[in-house]
Structures are given as C-alpha cells and as structure tokens.
Design a protein around this motif. Structure first.
Motif: not given
Length: 437
Positions: A218, A220, A242, A244, A251, A264, A292, A397
């Motif tokens: 992942e 960020y 994030k 994506e 996000m 995460r 997430e 979140k």
C-alpha cells in the motif's frame, strides 16, 4: 462540502522520497511542496487616526482596515472587551475546536496588522500594508491593481507581529499574501458598493511538505501543512491520502499532530518533524482499517432511526450496500438528497441504502422530519456526534460530509468519495457493475 481541507497554492514541486521503516515506527522523508494558505478577515476601521501617514488621502475612495493574524486570540479579546461572556466563549471554542493553548489573557496589540486601501479616479485600486507594524505607512510599499485587467497579481510580503506562545509574548515575521480582488464577507454584509470595492483578503501562508509512505503493497501520500514555519505552532496538520487506481475514488484523511494517526491497520502518534523528516511512533494495531479501500467495512449493528427495527451490515451481506454519511446541520448533504433519492430508485432491489446521520441527540426530531418530508424510504441510523471515538463516523474515518462508501457483497469497501460528486461517481460505479445484468 464540509471539510478539514485548506486551499493549496502550488508554487513549486520537489521530488519526494520513500521512507525507511524501522521496526514498526515510520520515518517519511518530505520535500517542500508549496504553500497552504489561511484566509483572514480584514475589518474596516472608523478611527483612521490609529496610524500615521495613512496614504490615499486625495483619492475619492479610501479606507483603513486591520487584520488579526491569530483569529483565535482576536476572538478571545471580545471577552476582554466585554462583548462576549466567558461561557459563550468556551462554547464557541469547543464548537469550532479552537486551539486555546496560546491564548493570552491580556491583549496582544501587534497581533493586528493595519492595511490601507484606496481607489483613484480611474478605478485603479491601491493597497499598502503596515508590514513592520509600527503604525506608520510612510515606510511601507504601495501596490497597485487594475481590477479590470485579466492579469492578476498577488503580492507576498513579510509582516512583523507579536504572539503568545503559552508562556511568553514573542515577536516574529511571517509571510502573507495580498488578494486585492477578493472580499472577506458576503456581499450583503457591506453597507455600500464602495466599501465592498475597497475590501480585500489577506492570506497567512504556511510552507507545506510532502512525501510518500509505503507499507507492504500500500502506498500513501503524506503531507505536513501549517507546520511550525510562522511561529511555534503546538498543533499542525498531517494529511494521509491513499494512492488508489480506482477512478474518482477519493480517500484523504487529516489529523492534527496531537491525534492518533490511523494508517491501514496501524495507529501512530506524531514524534517529530525535523530537517524534512517526519517520524511517527507505532502505538498499536486494530481490527479494521477505517473503511479504507479493499478492506472489510467496520461492523454496524444499530437500531434504525425511523422503523425502530435493527439494522445490521453483516445481515445485509451478499449484495452491494451504499452507505451515506450526512447530518441535519450539513447543507451540502441536504442539497444532495434529490440525487440520493434518484440513485435509490435506480438501484432499488440491487443495492441496500443506509444513511448514517451524524448528529446531536437534541436534533433527532429534526432528522426524522427531514427523512419523512423528503420521503427517504431506505435504512436510517443515528450516529451520536457526542460519542466521539465511539461513533460510527469515527470507525469509518469520515471527516467530510457527505461521504459515500460502497461495500461489496463480501463486505469489503470498494469505493469511497465525498460531496455530491462522490455520490455521482458511486452511481457510475454501480451502473458499470450492473450493466447487462
């Protein structure tokens, strides 16, 4: 859109570096990214004798204004002046989550910077800022602005101020930007057009930093904004976004340097930021990743607001679920209700809809009226705003309203975005899923 986001001016870009992981703590190498800016209210003064050598006296239109560099200190001084009682101030500070750790109980005179503006017979606007804060404009630069020209200029200057650091009164210089084209208040707030034309906006500038963080597979984007550049801010913002590939999915989460930072399945606390390196201390793991993308949605087991029956996210598994986070206090949320109804009618029978109302207990009746008046016939759950960390919104979140989240038949979050555009993108996502079915 209600949000923690600030307007970013990207003056320059720098290559960002990927951090090194040391155990479970995190280090992120950040580079200068540009500036974030904070708009400050510029208020007209009736007493023009507070400063010497105020320019533009021969102009047909002129004014003397002042701007509070620290709005929180300025608002507290209403208590000192007897214009607000202490109880209302405490409510105000709590309601708007103001940082009161640097409030001086006595007035900070040089928290205010004076600004003179004038418009000549040809309609050219002039602005001068008392940059050294000596209340004398004779040693200050004058900027001119042709408001009819398509070429806009936004001068940046350094101004001298005093601030209270929680213990002592200190002096420093900070960067500001002059926007001679913008106004501070809605048009209806000005007594006449001339006063509106003489107004302007002052922005306090902060150096921003950005870099990349990789945890496993992942990635960020990490940003530090409102950092300790202007003066010793005890609290600044750390933004986590994030990365994506999903188109139109959004996000980004904003934390203060005093918050628990959730990335995460891990929680971190801010440790330090020096020489472009951000250090976060690992403080524990958690079962869910705050909704997430590509993680299981946190459980929801609640009594429905209208039907008084139970709603369970788990019991509705096996089909897509659209979760709408909104509130009776959120005008963009209410304006989005017709679009939400349209989406519900389009996907009814294929997708379960549940609206999570993040509100105060005292506003439950208002919520019920809104739901009934707008014929919102899907699932509704009340999320107590005063529950803090125990709220559903916190578990997911959610920091901006409205937020739209899609959960797939296996219970995983497959789409997340904000505002009206987020709902539209979610509908497009679902249209693609059910195309031909």
């Amino acid at each position: 859109m209600i949000t923690y986001k600030r307007t970013i001016l990207l003056f320059l870009f720098a290559i960002t570096s990927i951090q090194a992981l040391k155990g479970q703590d995190v280090e992120v190498q950040l580079s200068k990214k540009g500036y974030s800016r904070e708009g400050l209210a510029v208020r007209a003064l009736t007493d023009t004798l507070t400063c010497k050598n105020v320019p533009f006296k021969i102009f047909p239109y002129k004014s003397l204004r002042r701007v509070a560099i620290d709005p929180t200190q300025a608002s507290y001084e209403r208590v000192i002046d007897g214009k607000m009682d202490q109880k209302n101030w405490v409510w105000f500070a709590n309601e708007y989550k103001l940082d009161t750790s640097r409030i001086s109980k006595t007035k900070v005179v040089r928290n205010y910077v004076h600004v003179a503006s004038g418009i000549d017979a040809n309609g050219i606007k002039y602005v001068s800022v008392d940059a050294n804060n000596n209340r004398d404009f004779s040693d200050d630069k004058i900027f001119s602005f042709d408001l009819k020209s398509s070429q806009k200029n936004y001068p940046e200057i350094m101004v001298s101020i005093d601030y209270f650091d929680g213990q002592l009164l200190k002096s420093t210089n900070i960067p500001i930007m002059i926007d001679a084209y913008g106004i501070t208040f809605p048009s209806a707030n000005y007594p006449n057009k001339t006063d509106k034309d003489l107004d302007l906006t002052i922005f306090k500038l902060y150096q921003d930093y950005s870099g990349k963080l990789k945890i496993g597979k992942e990635e960020y984007n990490i940003s530090v904004v409102n950092q300790k550049q202007c003066y010793e801010l005890p609290n600044f913002f750390i933004e986590v976004q994030k990365v994506e590939p999903i188109v139109n999915s959004f996000m980004k989460f904003a934390y203060t340097s005093k918050d628990t930072i959730s990335i995460r399945y891990r929680n971190y606390m801010f440790k330090e930021f020096q020489r472009g390196k951000l250090k976060l201390t690992y403080v524990g793991s958690k079962s869910y990743a705050g909704a997430e993308l590509n993680t299981p949605a946190p459980p929801i087991e609640e009594v429905e607001l209208i039907k008084n029956s139970s709603f369970s996210l788990k019991k509705n598994s096996g089909k897509y679920i659209l979760i709408d986070f909104w509130g009776s206090w959120c005008n963009p949320c209410i304006k989005a209700i017709p679009d939400l109804k349209k989406a519900y009618e389009q996907f009814k029978g294929k997708v379960e809809f549940v609206s999570i109302a993040y509100d105060k207990l005292q506003d439950k009746k208002k919520l019920e009226n809104l739901i009934n008046q707008n014929n919102m016939t899907w699932h509704h759950v009340f999320d107590n705003m005063e529950a803090g960390k125990q709220s559903i919104s916190n578990a997911y979140k959610v920091q901006e309203f409205p937020t739209t989240i899609l959960v797939d038949p296996k219970g995983n979050v497959v789409f997340r975005s904000v505002a009206k555009e987020g709902l539209e993108s979610a509908s497009q996502y679902l249209t693609t899923i059910f195309k031909g079915k």
